[in-house]
Design a protein around this motif. Sequence first.
Motif, PDB file in Angstrom:
ATOM      1  N   TRP A 199       0.826  -1.216   0.000  1.00  0.00           N
ATOM      2  CA  TRP A 199       0.000   0.000   0.000  1.00  0.00           C
ATOM      3  C   TRP A 199       0.856   1.261   0.000  1.00  0.00           C
ATOM      4  CZ3 TRP A 199      -0.315   4.082   3.434  1.00  0.00           C
ATOM      5  CH2 TRP A 199      -1.379   4.971   3.240  1.00  0.00           C
ATOM      6  N   PHE A 200       1.993   1.207   0.669  1.00  0.00           N
ATOM      7  CA  PHE A 200       2.809   2.409   0.827  1.00  0.00           C
ATOM      8  C   PHE A 200       3.421   2.879  -0.484  1.00  0.00           C
ATOM      9  CE2 PHE A 200       2.500   0.804   5.108  1.00  0.00           C
ATOM     10  CZ  PHE A 200       2.363   1.954   5.861  1.00  0.00           C
ATOM     11  N   GLU A 201       3.498   2.023  -1.469  1.00  0.00           N
ATOM     12  CA  GLU A 201       4.103   2.401  -2.743  1.00  0.00           C
ATOM     13  C   GLU A 201       3.302   3.508  -3.442  1.00  0.00           C
ATOM     14  OE1 GLU A 201       4.635  -1.047  -5.126  1.00  0.00           O
ATOM     15  OE2 GLU A 201       5.791  -2.124  -3.591  1.00  0.00           O
ATOM     16  N   GLN A 202       1.982   3.460  -3.323  1.00  0.00           N
ATOM     17  CA  GLN A 202       1.143   4.485  -3.949  1.00  0.00           C
ATOM     18  C   GLN A 202       0.178   5.128  -2.955  1.00  0.00           C
ATOM     19  OE1 GLN A 202      -0.745   2.426  -7.234  1.00  0.00           O
ATOM     20  NE2 GLN A 202       0.940   2.920  -8.615  1.00  0.00           N
ATOM     21  N   GLY A 203      -0.316   4.337  -2.027  1.00  0.00           N
ATOM     22  CA  GLY A 203      -1.353   4.822  -1.118  1.00  0.00           C
ATOM     23  C   GLY A 203      -0.910   5.952  -0.220  1.00  0.00           C
ATOM     24  N   TRP A 204       0.358   5.937   0.193  1.00  0.00           N
ATOM     25  CA  TRP A 204       0.862   6.982   1.094  1.00  0.00           C
ATOM     26  C   TRP A 204       0.667   8.370   0.493  1.00  0.00           C
ATOM     27  CZ3 TRP A 204       2.824   7.099   6.046  1.00  0.00           C
ATOM     28  CH2 TRP A 204       3.517   8.260   6.422  1.00  0.00           C
ATOM     29  N   ASP A 205       1.125   8.547  -0.735  1.00  0.00           N
ATOM     30  CA  ASP A 205       1.014   9.860  -1.381  1.00  0.00           C
ATOM     31  C   ASP A 205      -0.406  10.121  -1.903  1.00  0.00           C
ATOM     32  OD1 ASP A 205       3.688  10.551  -0.980  1.00  0.00           O
ATOM     33  OD2 ASP A 205       4.319   9.468  -2.762  1.00  0.00           O
ATOM     34  N   ALA A 206      -1.033   9.091  -2.426  1.00  0.00           N
ATOM     35  CA  ALA A 206      -2.370   9.285  -3.004  1.00  0.00           C
ATOM     36  C   ALA A 206      -3.375   9.729  -1.962  1.00  0.00           C
ATOM     37  CB  ALA A 206      -2.840   7.986  -3.662  1.00  0.00           C
ATOM     38  N   ALA A 207      -3.289   9.166  -0.768  1.00  0.00           N
ATOM     39  CA  ALA A 207      -4.267   9.489   0.266  1.00  0.00           C
ATOM     40  C   ALA A 207      -4.174  10.958   0.688  1.00  0.00           C
ATOM     41  CB  ALA A 207      -4.053   8.590   1.493  1.00  0.00           C
ATOM     42  N   ALA A 208      -2.991  11.538   0.588  1.00  0.00           N
ATOM     43  CA  ALA A 208      -2.789  12.915   1.029  1.00  0.00           C
ATOM     44  C   ALA A 208      -2.941  13.927  -0.095  1.00  0.00           C
ATOM     45  CB  ALA A 208      -1.404  13.053   1.659  1.00  0.00           C
ATOM     46  N   SER A 209      -3.274  13.464  -1.304  1.00  0.00           N
ATOM     47  CA  SER A 209      -3.329  14.381  -2.439  1.00  0.00           C
ATOM     48  C   SER A 209      -4.747  14.855  -2.755  1.00  0.00           C
ATOM     49  CB  SER A 209      -2.748  13.695  -3.687  1.00  0.00           C
ATOM     50  OG  SER A 209      -3.518  12.571  -4.058  1.00  0.00           O
ATOM     51  N   VAL A 210      -5.714  14.507  -1.931  1.00  0.00           N
ATOM     52  CA  VAL A 210      -7.096  14.920  -2.169  1.00  0.00           C
ATOM     53  C   VAL A 210      -7.195  16.443  -2.139  1.00  0.00           C
ATOM     54  CG1 VAL A 210      -7.687  14.749   0.293  1.00  0.00           C
ATOM     55  CG2 VAL A 210      -9.479  14.568  -1.431  1.00  0.00           C
ATOM     56  N   ALA A 211      -8.042  17.013  -2.967  1.00  0.00           N
ATOM     57  CA  ALA A 211      -8.182  18.456  -3.047  1.00  0.00           C
ATOM     58  C   ALA A 211      -8.844  19.021  -1.788  1.00  0.00           C
ATOM     59  CB  ALA A 211      -8.998  18.833  -4.279  1.00  0.00           C
ATOM     60  N   GLN A 212      -8.459  20.208  -1.426  1.00  0.00           N
ATOM     61  CA  GLN A 212      -9.056  20.921  -0.281  1.00  0.00           C
ATOM     62  C   GLN A 212     -10.483  21.357  -0.670  1.00  0.00           C
ATOM     63  OE1 GLN A 212     -10.151  22.018   2.715  1.00  0.00           O
ATOM     64  NE2 GLN A 212      -8.028  22.480   3.281  1.00  0.00           N
ATOM     65  N   GLY A 213     -11.444  21.087   0.201  1.00  0.00           N
ATOM     66  CA  GLY A 213     -12.834  21.418  -0.105  1.00  0.00           C
ATOM     67  C   GLY A 213     -13.338  22.656   0.593  1.00  0.00           C
ATOM     68  N   LEU A 214     -12.489  23.327   1.359  1.00  0.00           N
ATOM     69  CA  LEU A 214     -12.879  24.550   2.057  1.00  0.00           C
ATOM     70  C   LEU A 214     -12.055  25.727   1.564  1.00  0.00           C
ATOM     71  CD1 LEU A 214     -13.156  23.170   5.709  1.00  0.00           C
ATOM     72  CD2 LEU A 214     -15.027  23.692   4.146  1.00  0.00           C
ATOM     73  N   PRO A 215     -12.575  26.943   1.685  1.00  0.00           N
ATOM     74  CA  PRO A 215     -11.814  28.116   1.256  1.00  0.00           C
ATOM     75  C   PRO A 215     -10.499  28.210   2.001  1.00  0.00           C
ATOM     76  CG  PRO A 215     -14.100  28.697   1.705  1.00  0.00           C
ATOM     77  CD  PRO A 215     -13.916  27.295   2.203  1.00  0.00           C
ATOM     78  N   GLY A 216      -9.466  28.670   1.344  1.00  0.00           N
ATOM     79  CA  GLY A 216      -8.164  28.820   1.944  1.00  0.00           C
ATOM     80  C   GLY A 216      -8.121  29.963   2.956  1.00  0.00           C
TER      81      GLY A 216
END
Length: 216
Positions: A199-216
């Motif tokens: 899982w760590f080969e792709q899941g580590w980075d993929a899980a944290a790359s989701v777009a922010q859904g709230l205003p900055g």
Amino acid sequence: MKHIIFHLDFVSPYAWLAFERLPEVLEGFSYSVEYRPVLLGALLKQHGNPGPAGIAPKRAWTYRHAAWLGHSQGVPLAMPARHPFNPLPLLRQALACSRDGSINRFVAGTVFRHVWQGGQDALDAERLTQLAAELEPQLQPEDPDSADGARAKALLRGNTDAAAARGVFGVPALEVDGKVFWGYDSLPMLRAYFEGDAWFEQGWDAAASVAQGLPG
């Protein structure tokens, strides 16, 4: 052999739990651990985080949860007489036993037990004197041109700044291969990484790359 940097602050019950359980969790693996004290309050402040103790209902839950974890997993844990408290005296006392910002397991365990066993005041003057006597054989001589624990203070600042630069935002944080595993409940995840979970080969980075859904 993998190398772990264990970022800790003695004020955290979860850091104590992780310290005690880590050898069991990673049993069978070859690794080394570098214990580095940091100032949790400074890390929290950097991110505008009041911490669990800054929210009254969360404070009560945190203490219940930590006490339950200790009870259920066989780790002696008694809340100190006052908490939270200013951990600076303990952090500096531990780092007086260091030349490079890391402390050995004996020093870390001695200070953790001072806080988390017995339910006493961690900053009681008499107890701090006793702690200093326990740690005296581990003390490193002060530099001739420094005074008043200047080296320990500088090491603490350096550790905290370096941890923040590595993405550490709380403790316990266990860093290995540039990955930071935060919190006591990340220990099973850490073991999975040691086991080579794909899982760590792709899941580590993929899980944290989701777009922010709230205003900055």
